[in-house]
Design an enzyme around this catalytic site. Structure first.
Site, short mmCIF file in Angstrom:
data_model
loop_
_atom_site.label_atom_id
_atom_site.label_comp_id
_atom_site.label_asym_id
_atom_site.label_seq_id
_atom_site.Cartn_x
_atom_site.Cartn_y
_atom_site.Cartn_z
N LYS A 15 0.76 -1.13 -0.04
CA LYS A 15 0.08 0.09 -0.03
C LYS A 15 0.81 1.24 0.05
O LYS A 15 0.51 2.25 -0.79
CB LYS A 15 -0.91 0.10 1.37
CG LYS A 15 -1.82 -1.15 1.33
CD LYS A 15 -2.94 -0.70 2.47
CE LYS A 15 -2.17 -0.75 3.84
NZ LYS A 15 -1.71 -2.01 4.15
N ARG A 90 -9.44 0.95 9.20
CA ARG A 90 -8.92 -0.41 9.58
C ARG A 90 -9.83 -1.20 10.24
O ARG A 90 -9.65 -2.39 10.73
CB ARG A 90 -7.62 -0.44 10.46
CG ARG A 90 -6.30 -0.59 9.55
CD ARG A 90 -5.06 -0.30 10.45
NE ARG A 90 -3.82 -0.84 10.43
CZ ARG A 90 -2.78 -0.41 9.55
NH1 ARG A 90 -3.11 0.44 9.14
NH2 ARG A 90 -1.80 -1.18 9.68
N ARG A 129 11.39 -6.76 5.18
CA ARG A 129 11.23 -5.20 5.43
C ARG A 129 12.11 -4.93 6.70
O ARG A 129 12.73 -3.88 6.83
CB ARG A 129 9.76 -4.68 5.39
CG ARG A 129 9.65 -3.41 5.56
CD ARG A 129 8.36 -2.93 5.41
NE ARG A 129 7.68 -3.02 6.36
CZ ARG A 129 6.06 -2.95 6.23
NH1 ARG A 129 5.55 -2.36 5.06
NH2 ARG A 129 5.47 -3.01 7.57
N ARG A 135 12.35 -1.73 11.02
CA ARG A 135 10.91 -1.01 11.60
C ARG A 135 10.65 -1.93 13.01
O ARG A 135 10.68 -3.07 12.83
CB ARG A 135 9.75 -1.19 10.77
CG ARG A 135 9.18 0.15 10.55
CD ARG A 135 8.23 0.09 9.44
NE ARG A 135 6.70 -0.48 10.15
CZ ARG A 135 5.55 -0.41 9.53
NH1 ARG A 135 5.47 0.03 8.35
NH2 ARG A 135 4.47 -0.90 10.18
N ARG A 146 -0.38 -8.68 13.99
CA ARG A 146 -0.86 -7.55 13.08
C ARG A 146 -1.51 -8.39 12.03
O ARG A 146 -2.76 -8.00 11.56
CB ARG A 146 0.32 -6.91 12.40
CG ARG A 146 0.81 -5.68 13.30
CD ARG A 146 2.22 -5.18 12.93
NE ARG A 146 2.47 -4.72 11.67
CZ ARG A 146 3.50 -4.61 10.99
NH1 ARG A 146 4.65 -5.33 11.52
NH2 ARG A 146 3.69 -4.19 10.04
P1 AMP Z 1 1.14 0.62 9.24
O1 AMP Z 1 2.40 1.53 9.07
O2 AMP Z 1 -0.03 1.14 8.60
O3 AMP Z 1 1.35 -0.79 9.16
O4 AMP Z 1 0.65 0.86 10.88
C1 AMP Z 1 1.54 0.79 11.90
C2 AMP Z 1 0.78 0.65 13.20
O5 AMP Z 1 0.27 1.91 13.40
C3 AMP Z 1 -0.15 -0.44 13.43
O6 AMP Z 1 0.08 -1.84 13.66
C4 AMP Z 1 -1.20 0.13 14.31
O7 AMP Z 1 -0.75 -0.02 15.61
C5 AMP Z 1 -1.18 1.65 13.78
N1 AMP Z 1 -2.05 1.93 13.07
C6 AMP Z 1 -1.82 2.49 11.58
N2 AMP Z 1 -3.13 2.90 11.07
C7 AMP Z 1 -4.01 2.54 12.06
C8 AMP Z 1 -5.47 2.81 12.11
N3 AMP Z 1 -6.08 3.01 10.98
N4 AMP Z 1 -6.20 2.50 13.27
C9 AMP Z 1 -5.39 2.09 14.21
N5 AMP Z 1 -4.19 1.85 14.52
C10 AMP Z 1 -3.23 2.16 13.30
#
Ligand code: AMP
Length: 191
Positions: A15, A90, A129, A135, A146
């Site tokens: 994404k 989400r 990654r 990360r 996740r």
């Molecule tokens: P991502 O970079 O999109 O994989 O997001 C990393 C982390 O940020 C996720 O595992 C969640 O802990 C938090 N996060 C990101 N987007 C959301 C969302 N829309 N709702 C809740 N937590 C989020």
């Protein structure tokens, strides 16, 4: 009319990579909630401290906090014409909150492309990654959580947007360029 593209896909589906490419071709900013949380974490804001307790475990930050942050971001002037949403919504509650925001902003969702990638490929990509980007939440245990959270909380959104006639599936297991080509065709068709 203010127009949003909502990119859907599991963690590791690509994404972020695709949102960045679309950003320049569509002229709309990428709004990635994960990036927004990470920026808050880096700047040691109160929001960042709160988000960290969830992110470190691979859990979702509570809807209320997330929606308030997104509302704030989408109110900024660079989002005047819309945005590419990456990692939001989400949960069904977030999707409903987004519907309310759309009314508030007199905006619409143009399309919801879903980048489809098989689970085993996702896990391999996330592990890779982790090596490259380092990360904090790309470790084995957090990746597992996740993925679980994705299946229980986020996957139901595919149906939510399919019922609204907005969902378009993109084959995610091809080269980045080929995914971009498919995605661009889908998005250009509706913008
Ligand atoms: P991502 O970079 O999109 O994989 O997001 C990393 C982390 O940020 C996720 O595992 C969640 O802990 C938090 N996060 C990101 N987007 C959301 C969302 N829309 N709702 C809740 N937590 C989020």
């Amino acid at each position: 009319m203010k127009t949003f593209v909502v990119l859907m896909g599991a963690p590791g589906a690509g994404k972020g990579t695709q949102a960045k490419i679309l950003e320049s071709s569509l002229g709309l900013p990428q709004v990635a909630t994960g990036d927004l949380f990470r920026a808050n974490l880096k700047n040691e804001t109160e929001l960042g401290k709160l988000a960290r307790t969830y992110m470190d475990k691979g859990e979702l930050v509570p809807d209320e906090v997330t929606v308030a942050m997104v509302r704030d971001r989408l109110s900024q002037s660079d989002c005047e014409k819309g945005a590419i949403l990456d990692g939001f919504p989400r949960t069904i509650a977030q999707a409903k909150a987004l519907d309310t925001l759309l009314e508030e902003f007199s905006a619409k969702i143009a399309v919801v492309p879903f980048i489809d990638v098989a689970q085993d490929v996702l896990v391999q990509r996330l592990a890779k990654r982790a090596e490259i980007e380092g990360r904090a939440d790309d470790n084995e245990e957090t990746i597992r959580v996740r993925m679980e959270v994705y299946h229980s909380e986020t996957a139901p959104l595919l149906n939510y947007y399919d019922e609204k006639g907005l969902l378009v599936k993109i084959v995610g297991e091809q080269s980045i360029d080929d995914v971009t080509a498919d995605l661009t065709a889908v998005v250009k068709d509706v913008m």
